[in-house]
Design a protein around this motif. Structure first.
Motif: not given
Length: 267
Positions: A3-6, A224-229
């Motif tokens: 996923r591309q992290v903004p 880490r499964g990070f889904t934020g920005s």
């Protein structure tokens, strides 16, 4: 990455220029969006004005930083819950999924006493928003240390549903940033990207200019499964010109994108 992290630009990074300049520079440098720091600038408090800037520059608002600083204690209201509620309303109007909030100051006894339960209540009122509590740092003088937050500067010692990991604050508190991210685990919702040298003060250097593991943290986010920005929050007030300020912000953006795209051998 899966996923591309903004990568957002905090409008605080253009201070002393106003909020509008944050949108302008985010667009010109190529950021994915902005984090609005709510402060005394009336534009930063006004959903209509911010939506206008977002449309004009083609830059979305990805997060809102509630007015928690010492100098913003009178923005909107002297009541910290009212300020936080207004920040949530602003984020909701802007379509921003994250509100960054600091732990209570030590003298805000009633606010501190109900902080954890109050955030849960706000979360029910604004189900599309994560209230990400930020790690802070103690203040140090000659031979003494003062913690101005209640019950402390490290929110993981209490436990919250969402956290903001601030790397400059890790330097100021002399905290292992990777260990703190590990403690936050799946509740890590947002990252403030800035560097520091560990001298005991909050420096907000361009990433790569200090001693913090900025690259390692960014590279570990996918694992880490990070889904934020990630919001670049650096100090440019000493820049000699607009061109120098933009050069620093461009350097920070290149650093973020380079290391977000680099898989971590650890995570």
């Amino acid at each position: 990455m899966s996923r591309q992290v903004p990568v957002l630009l905090s409008t605080s990074s253009v201070f002393p220029e106003p909020t509008a300049a944050g949108f302008e520079m985010a667009a010109s440098v190529g950021y994915d969006g902005v984090e609005v720091m709510v402060w005394s600038d009336a534009v930063s408090q006004d959903a209509g004005a911010l939506l206008g800037l977002s449309k004009h520059y083609g830059v979305r608002v990805g997060s809102v930083h509630a007015p928690c600083l010492m100098v913003t204690q009178r923005v909107w209201s002297p009541d910290p819950w009212e300020r936080l509620r207004r920040a949530a309303e602003l984020a909701d109007a802007l379509g921003a999924p994250t509100v960054v909030v600091h732990p209570p100051f030590a003298w805000q006894r009633d606010y501190a006493r109900t902080f954890q339960s109050g955030l849960l209540k706000l979360g029910r009122q604004f189900p599309g928003i994560r209230f990400a509590v930020e790690n802070m740092f103690p203040l140090r003088g000659v031979g003494r240390e003062f913690v101005p937050y209640a019950p402390g500067w490290d929110p993981t010692l209490i436990g919250f549903d969402a956290y903001t990991l601030d790397l400059s604050h890790c330097a100021a508190s002399r905290t292992d940033a990777i260990a703190l991210a590990d403690t936050m685990r799946g509740n890590l919702a947002h990252v403030h990207l800035g560097d520091g040298t560990g001298k005991g003060r909050d420096e907000h250097l361009v990433p790569g200019r200090g001693t913090q593991p900025c690259a390692e943290i960014l590279a570990s986010l996918d694992g880490r499964g990070f889904t934020g920005s990630v919001a670049v929050e650096v100090g440019t007030r000493k820049a000699r010109s607009r061109a120098d300020r933009e050069a620093d912000l461009a350097e920070a953006l290149r650093f973020a994108r380079q290391h977000l795209a680099t898989p971590s051998p650890v995570a």
